[in-house]
Scaffold this active site. Structure first.
Site, PDB file in Angstrom:
ATOM      1  N   ARG A  52       0.840  -1.202   0.000  1.00  0.00           N
ATOM      2  CA  ARG A  52       0.000   0.000   0.000  1.00  0.00           C
ATOM      3  C   ARG A  52       0.873   1.249   0.000  1.00  0.00           C
ATOM      4  NH1 ARG A  52      -1.251   2.445   4.467  1.00  0.00           N
ATOM      5  NH2 ARG A  52      -1.472   0.549   5.709  1.00  0.00           N
ATOM      6  N   TYR A 104     -16.650  16.502 -16.136  1.00  0.00           N
ATOM      7  CA  TYR A 104     -17.138  15.124 -16.037  1.00  0.00           C
ATOM      8  C   TYR A 104     -18.142  15.013 -14.887  1.00  0.00           C
ATOM      9  CZ  TYR A 104     -17.006  10.175 -14.756  1.00  0.00           C
ATOM     10  OH  TYR A 104     -17.343   8.897 -14.409  1.00  0.00           O
ATOM     11  N   ASP A 176      -7.593  18.433 -15.010  1.00  0.00           N
ATOM     12  CA  ASP A 176      -7.848  17.070 -15.454  1.00  0.00           C
ATOM     13  C   ASP A 176      -7.395  16.990 -16.907  1.00  0.00           C
ATOM     14  OD1 ASP A 176      -8.931  14.708 -16.490  1.00  0.00           O
ATOM     15  OD2 ASP A 176     -10.699  14.799 -15.192  1.00  0.00           O
ATOM     16  N   LYS A 201      -8.454   5.737 -19.667  1.00  0.00           N
ATOM     17  CA  LYS A 201      -8.755   6.211 -21.010  1.00  0.00           C
ATOM     18  C   LYS A 201      -7.531   6.077 -21.925  1.00  0.00           C
ATOM     19  CE  LYS A 201     -12.711   7.383 -19.059  1.00  0.00           C
ATOM     20  NZ  LYS A 201     -12.540   7.298 -17.609  1.00  0.00           N
TER      21      LYS A 201
END
Length: 387
Positions: A52, A104, A176, A201
């Site tokens: 982690r 978005y 973004d 994406k």
């Protein structure tokens, strides 16, 4: 392993970050599929303790995206929304974040339904008009969060202008960069503080991995975001990190075809008698064309458009053959989306319509198929939708 004897991003996509494996000479970073690491003694380890906190495969990806974006540090998360959530966690109760008037839907949702509960608020502003935006910066505003091109209307915001406003007011600028990727646009070079990606994406590029990335421009921000990443734990696993590194290697050649196809299709749509409006920043008639030309390599591979009133957009979607009706974007295959009921459904109807996200808006993620085949599919779907 090979040295960094290159100057151009096409080479950095393949050789950037932590290249290969020093132990074996493998040209690909191995998948370190482990959760923990044996320590030589208390407080003695080889730089790794628990996956982690850090994993060699993820570290290679994080170094790669930092180099590509021109930042100091990169961070990999389990999704684009996990990356954005970590970034918003930099703020505290009483802080307000300005967001672009079309972003978005998931970005709006996490601010409106999650962070608002903790006293972190937002306001929606037109970030394309810098002078008016500058006057909206009050003492509670701590960040400006923009997309350019914005999702789904492809509006363009001046990155340097946003960075200058943020610096003048002592607040953070966040971009973004999912639609453009560092291959087409590098916001940190314009002075932006933080860049986020839905790496699901274009960076992944094959619709087979869900991931998010964030890059910061200085060490102080890196330390703060590293603490949040480790404390909240929404990290990307080693196998998905490996897939993302592999996807990034072909980003340049893929985007060259994506954008070549998109420009051809956008010009065809612009001349099509059935089309009322085309949104594509690579067209000279587009809003923000000159700004986008200055700060990006080209117009990208996303197009939105509306058909005229005598065409049924529902029939258009159902008539598509080669192009799939689906969520997401940026894969090698072309995808069509209905923003009002899919990606932006979480935004209230009155807000959607006010900014131009109408029920008739169609968003097209242009793939790397033959452009003429895509145009043929679009035309037959348009023909089938005429009433």
């Amino acid at each position: 392993m090979s040295g960094k004897n290159y100057r151009n991003i096409e080479s950095a996509l393949i050789h950037g970050g932590i290249y290969g494996d020093a132990t074996t000479g493998a040209v690909n970073v191995p998948i370190y599929q482990t959760s923990t690491y044996e320590q030589q003694g208390i407080g003695q380890n080889k730089g790794w303790e628990y996956s982690r906190t850090g994993n060699p495969t993820r570290a290679a990806l994080e170094a790669l995206i930092a180099e590509l974006e021109g930042g100091t540090n990169g961070f990999a998360f389990g999704s684009g929304m996990a990356a954005l959530t970590a970034v918003i966690s930099l703020f505290k109760t009483g802080d307000r974040i300005i967001i672009s008037s079309n972003v978005y839907g998931g970005t709006f949702r996490v601010l409106d339904k999650i962070f608002k509960n903790f006293g972190i608020t937002y306001s929606i502003e037109d970030t394309t008009t810098l002078e008016a935006l500058d006057k909206k910066i009050s003492s509670d505003v701590k960040a400006i969060l923009v997309e350019t091109p914005a999702n789904p209307l492809l509006t363009i915001t001046d990155l340097k202008g946003i960075a200058d406003i943020a610096k003048r007011h002592g607040i953070l600028s966040i971009v973004d960069n999912t639609f453009m990727t560092p291959y087409l646009q590098r916001p940190i070079e314009s002075g932006i503080d933080i860049v986020v990606h839905s790496a699901t994406k274009y960076l992944g590029g094959h619709s087979d991995v869900v991931a998010g990335l964030a890059v910061v421009h200085d060490k102080e921000l890196a330390d703060r975001l590293a603490f949040i990443q480790n404390a909240t734990g929404g990290v990307l696993g080693p196998f998905d990190s490996f897939l993302l590194i592999r996807g990034i290697k072909t980003l340049g050649v893929r985007l060259d075809r994506h954008t070549e196809n998109a420009l051809k299709i956008a010009r065809w749509l612009e001349k099509n008698d059935a089309v009322k409006k085309v949104y594509y920043p690579g067209l000279e008639t587009a809003q923000g064309y000159e700004i986008n030309k200055r700060q990006a390599k080209n117009g990208g591979a996303m197009i939105s458009f509306e058909l005229k009133e005598n065409y049924d957009y529902k029939k258009f979607f159902s008539s598509l053959g080669l192009i799939a009706l689906a969520e997401s974007l940026g894969g090698v295959e072309s995808l069509a989306c209905h923003p009002a009921s899919m990606t932006h459904a979480s935004i209230p109807r009155e807000i959607r319509e006010k900014v131009g996200i109408t029920d008739g808006l169609i968003r097209l993620s242009v793939g790397i198929e033959n452009a003429d085949d895509l145009i043929q599919d679009l035309q037959q779907a348009i023909n089938s939708s005429e009433e």
